[in-house]
Design a protein around this motif. Structure first.
Motif, short mmCIF file in Angstrom:
data_model
loop_
_atom_site.label_atom_id
_atom_site.label_comp_id
_atom_site.label_asym_id
_atom_site.label_seq_id
_atom_site.Cartn_x
_atom_site.Cartn_y
_atom_site.Cartn_z
N GLU A 247 3.56 32.61 -5.54
CA GLU A 247 5.01 32.95 -6.17
C GLU A 247 4.92 34.23 -4.88
O GLU A 247 4.44 35.32 -4.57
CB GLU A 247 4.60 34.62 -7.43
CG GLU A 247 4.81 33.20 -8.81
CD GLU A 247 4.60 34.05 -9.17
OE1 GLU A 247 3.77 35.28 -9.26
OE2 GLU A 247 4.25 33.91 -10.66
N SER B 193 13.53 43.95 -11.61
CA SER B 193 12.64 43.02 -12.52
C SER B 193 12.00 44.22 -13.25
O SER B 193 11.47 44.97 -12.58
CB SER B 193 12.73 42.14 -11.49
OG SER B 193 13.71 41.57 -10.47
N GLU C 99 5.27 41.96 -14.10
CA GLU C 99 3.74 41.00 -15.03
C GLU C 99 3.09 41.98 -15.24
O GLU C 99 2.53 43.27 -14.98
CB GLU C 99 2.52 40.62 -14.77
CG GLU C 99 3.45 38.83 -13.69
CD GLU C 99 2.16 38.14 -13.83
OE1 GLU C 99 1.87 36.97 -13.40
OE2 GLU C 99 1.24 38.59 -13.22
N GLU D 101 0.11 43.06 -17.62
CA GLU D 101 -1.43 42.60 -17.50
C GLU D 101 -2.45 43.61 -18.94
O GLU D 101 -2.45 45.28 -18.90
CB GLU D 101 -2.04 43.40 -16.15
CG GLU D 101 -3.00 42.34 -15.67
CD GLU D 101 -3.95 42.90 -14.58
OE1 GLU D 101 -4.58 44.10 -14.78
OE2 GLU D 101 -3.41 42.34 -13.84
N ALA E 138 -1.82 37.75 -17.66
CA ALA E 138 -0.86 38.19 -17.36
C ALA E 138 0.70 37.96 -18.12
O ALA E 138 0.85 36.75 -18.32
CB ALA E 138 -0.74 37.81 -16.23
N LEU E 139 1.34 38.88 -18.81
CA LEU E 139 2.46 38.28 -19.90
C LEU E 139 3.81 38.38 -19.09
O LEU E 139 3.62 39.12 -17.89
CB LEU E 139 2.15 39.90 -21.12
CG LEU E 139 1.24 39.86 -21.64
CD1 LEU E 139 1.76 41.58 -22.70
CD2 LEU E 139 0.50 39.03 -22.36
N LYS E 140 4.73 37.29 -19.16
CA LYS E 140 4.92 36.67 -18.01
C LYS E 140 6.65 37.28 -18.21
O LYS E 140 6.97 37.54 -19.83
CB LYS E 140 5.29 35.56 -18.16
CG LYS E 140 4.47 34.57 -17.31
CD LYS E 140 4.19 34.84 -15.58
CE LYS E 140 2.99 33.84 -14.75
NZ LYS E 140 2.75 34.02 -14.01
N PRO E 141 7.13 38.00 -17.48
CA PRO E 141 8.38 38.00 -18.22
C PRO E 141 9.65 38.00 -18.92
O PRO E 141 10.24 38.06 -20.11
CB PRO E 141 9.33 39.25 -16.99
CG PRO E 141 7.95 39.64 -15.78
CD PRO E 141 7.42 37.63 -15.78
N GLU E 142 9.53 36.47 -18.39
CA GLU E 142 10.34 35.65 -19.24
C GLU E 142 10.11 34.90 -20.02
O GLU E 142 10.85 34.25 -20.89
CB GLU E 142 10.77 34.30 -18.02
CG GLU E 142 9.36 33.68 -17.58
CD GLU E 142 8.81 34.46 -15.90
OE1 GLU E 142 8.10 33.85 -15.94
OE2 GLU E 142 8.79 34.79 -15.80
N VAL F 171 2.62 33.72 -21.99
CA VAL F 171 0.78 34.21 -21.29
C VAL F 171 0.21 32.95 -19.99
O VAL F 171 0.19 32.13 -20.60
CB VAL F 171 0.27 34.52 -21.79
CG1 VAL F 171 -0.75 35.19 -22.23
CG2 VAL F 171 1.23 35.31 -24.02
N ASP F 172 -0.10 33.76 -19.11
CA ASP F 172 -0.69 33.37 -18.48
C ASP F 172 -2.58 34.16 -18.28
O ASP F 172 -1.80 35.61 -17.48
CB ASP F 172 -0.06 33.45 -16.70
CG ASP F 172 -0.64 32.73 -16.00
OD1 ASP F 172 -2.08 32.16 -16.02
OD2 ASP F 172 -1.07 32.98 -14.22
N GLU G 184 -5.00 34.86 -15.92
CA GLU G 184 -5.38 35.59 -14.83
C GLU G 184 -6.67 35.70 -14.56
O GLU G 184 -7.22 34.71 -13.74
CB GLU G 184 -5.01 36.79 -15.03
CG GLU G 184 -4.66 36.61 -12.94
CD GLU G 184 -3.43 37.85 -13.05
OE1 GLU G 184 -4.31 39.40 -12.80
OE2 GLU G 184 -2.26 37.88 -12.79
#
Length: 484
Positions: free
Chosen positions: A137, A146, A149, A151, A169-173, A176-177, A179
Motif C-alpha cells: 500500500e 476516505s 484503517e 485499529e 486492522a479493520l479494512k474500510p472496504e 479484517v487483517d 496486523e
C-alpha cells in the motif's frame, strides 16, 4: 460531696466588713449598704461555684469519651486483623480455583483514522519509477474522503512471565487483517526479551511504529520502495539490553518472510533474517539521541510484479534470488530540561541501501522472448529521508520532510543481451524519485490529533503530483506509550 470554694478577694472583703462592724454600730444607711455588699458577695460565690461545677462535669465527660474511644480502637484493630486473615484465606482459595472466562480483563483500545485527499494525479496510476513495485500500500490513497484503517488493540499480561498483544486492522472496504498478534516475555532476566508471533520488525527506526504514531500522513519513499511501506512477518525475535549507562540494544529475528522484499516460499525453516543494534543516551538535561544499524537478508522466489512491454501489453516479470538491505537510522530529541509539554524538537533520518542478485523472467511476447524468457538481474540502489518536527507551543506542531531515492545501478540481463529492450521494462527506467512534505497538526489531548499535510511528489518519471491531505486520528481506551 462538693465543698464551696472562696477566692482571696471574697475573704478579704468579709474580714474588712467584720472589723468595721466591731468598731461601731452602723446607722441605717451603713447597714443597708453592708447588706447589699453581702448579697453581691453571695452571688459571686454562687456564680464561681456553678462555673467550677460545670468545668468538673465537662472534664468527667471527656474522660468517659476517651475510655470509650480507646475501647473502640482496640475493637477496630481486632476486626481489621480478622478481615485481613479472611481476605488472605479467600485469595488463597481463589488461586486454587480455575480461572473463569469473565475474569479475563485485557486493555482494549480502538484507533479511528480518516483523511480527505486532494491529488493532482490519478492515484490508480501511482508508481515509484526505477524501483521494483512492492505490491504494498504505497500509493497516496483515494481522492476525496476516505476512512482509514480502524485499529483494534487488545493486550494483557497472561501470567507473571508472558504478555499477549493482538492488533486487528479493520479494512474500510470490509474484512479484517491481523496486523500483529504475538506473545512477549516479561521475566527472562539478564536483559533478554523474547517475542513470537506476527509483529512489525525492529528493522530501522520507523518500521516498528504503527501508522497512527507517525509524524506525517504517509511513510517516507524509502520505506515504500524497499519495504512495501512496512515490514512485518510471522516469526520470533530475541533482543538483549546491555546493563550499561548508555543505552545499548542488540537483537535478531527469524521468520517466514511472507511480505516484500521476501515471498512466502512454502518451505520448512526460515527465509528471512534480521539483525539490529541500537545505541543511545542523553546529552545534558535537554537532549537525547538514538542511532541504529539494521540488516535484512532474504531469498525471494517468484516475486512477481506487473509491467507494460514495448507492444503495450501487460506482462509479468518475476525475480528469484537474494535480497540484502542495510539501514542506518538516527534520531535527536530536544526538550527544555527534559519537559516536552510546551516546546520540543525532533530530528529524524534513515539511510537505506539494497543489493539484489538473481534471475529475472518475463512472459513478454516482444523481441526474442516469445512469451517465456529469463536472464540475470543485479541492482544496487539506495534512498534516504530527513525530517524535523517542532512543537512551537502546547498542542501545536509543524514538520518538514525531504525524501530521495537513488536509482544506482540496475543490470537487466534480458535487455543487456538483446532478448528484450529497456523499453520492455518501463517501470525500471532510470529515475531518482524525490518528494517534499510539510505538515501542521493540532492535538486537543493525548487521545486525538488533527493534521494538514502538503506534498510535492515526484516519484513517477516526468510527473509531479501536488497533494493535500487532511487527517484525523482518535484513540478510544487505554493505549500503550510509544517507543523513543
Amino acid at each position: 460531696m462538693f465543698t464551696p470554694r472562696y477566692t482571696p478577694l471574697a475573704l478579704a472583703v468579709s474580714f474588712a466588713l467584720a472589723a468595721g462592724a466591731a468598731q461601731a454600730a452602723p446607722d441605717a444607711d451603713v447597714a443597708r449598704e453592708m447588706k447589699q455588699m453581702r448579697e453581691q458577695l453571695q452571688q459571686m460565690q454562687r456564680a464561681y461555684e456553678q462555673r467550677i461545677a460545670a468545668l468538673e462535669g465537662r472534664l468527667a465527660q471527656a474522660e468517659t469519651k476517651a475510655v470509650k474511644a480507646e475501647k473502640t480502637a482496640v475493637d477496630a484493630s481486632a476486626t481489621a486483623g480478622e478481615a485481613k486473615a479472611s481476605a488472605e484465606s479467600a485469595q488463597a482459595s481463589r488461586s486454587r480455583e480455575p480461572v473463569r472466562a469473565n475474569a479475563f480483563n485485557p486493555e482494549i483500545s480502538l484507533i479511528l483514522t480518516g483523511t480527505y485527499n486532494n491529488l493532482k494525479k490519478d492515484p490508480n496510476s501511482y508508481q515509484i519509477t526505477g524501483f521494483t513495485p512492492t505490491l504494498g500500500e504505497v500509493g497516496p490513497g483515494s481522492r476525496s474522503f476516505s476512512l482509514g484503517e480502524t485499529e483494534l488493540v487488545l493486550s494483557a499480561n497472561v501470567d507473571p512471565n508472558w504478555r499477549g498483544v493482538a492488533i486487528a486492522a479493520l479494512k474500510p472496504e470490509g474484512g479484517v487483517d491481523m496486523e500483529n498478534a504475538y506473545i512477549e516475555s516479561l521475566g527472562l532476566g539478564r536483559g533478554f526479551n523474547f517475542k513470537a508471533g506476527r509483529f512489525f520488525s525492529s528493522l530501522g527506526y520507523l518500521n516498528e511504529q504503527h501508522a497512527h504514531a507517525w509524524d506525517f500522513v504517509d511513510a517516507p519513499l524509502a520505506y515504500k520502495a524497499f519495504l512495501g511501506n512496512q515490514f512485518g512477518q510471522d516469526g520470533v525475535q530475541l533482543r538483549w539490553l546491555a546493563p550499561t549507562e548508555t543505552f545499548l540494544e542488540i537483537g535478531a529475528e527469524a521468520g517466514r518472510g511472507q511480505s516484500f522484499p521476501s515471498t512466502d516460499r512454502n518451505k520448512n525453516g526460515t527465509t528471512t533474517g534480521v539483525l539490529f543494534a541500537h545505541l543511545g543516551g542523553d546529552v545534558g538535561p535537554s537532549n537525547a539521541w538514538r542511532a541504529g544499524l539494521s540488516y535484512l537478508g532474504t531469498s525471494p522466489k517468484d516475486r512477481t510484479y506487473q509491467d507494460t512491454d514495448s507492444l503495450g501489453a501487460a506482462v509479468d516479470d518475476t525475480f528469484s534470488g537474494k535480497s540484502r538491505l542495510w539501514i542506518l537510522d538516527g534520531v535527536w530529541k530536544w526538550a527544555p530540561n527534559g519537559n516536552p509539554s510546551v516546546t520540543n524538537f525532533t530530528l529524524q533520518g534513515e539511510y537505506f541501501r539494497r543489493t539484489e542478485s538473481g534471475t529475472l523472467a518475463s512472459n513478454s511476447a516482444a523481441g526474442a522472448c516469445g512469451g517465456d524468457c529469463s536472464g540475470s538481474y543485479e541492482s544496487k540502489q539506495s534512498g534516504w529521508y530527513l525530517q524535523g518536527v517542532y512543537q512551537f507551543m502546547p498542542r501545536w506542531r509543524a514538520g518538514l520532510r525531504h525524501d530521495r531515492l537513488d536509482y544506482g545501478t540496475v543490470d537487466i540481463g534480458l535487455a543487456k543481451n538483446g532478448i528484450l529492450s529497456g523499453s520492455d521494462f518501463p517501470v525500471m527506467a532510470s529515475h531518482n524519485p524525490t518528494r517534499n512534505s510539510v505538515m501542521f497538526d493540532y492535538s486537543p489531548s493525548e487521545f486525538s490529533r488533527f493534521r494538514v499535510q502538503l506534498a510535492r511528489d515526484q516519484s513517477g518519471l516526468g510527473e509531479t503530483d501536488n497533494q493535500v491531505f487532511l487527517q484525523y486520528i482518535q484513540s478510544l481506551g487505554t493505549h500503550g506509550a510509544h517507543k523513543f
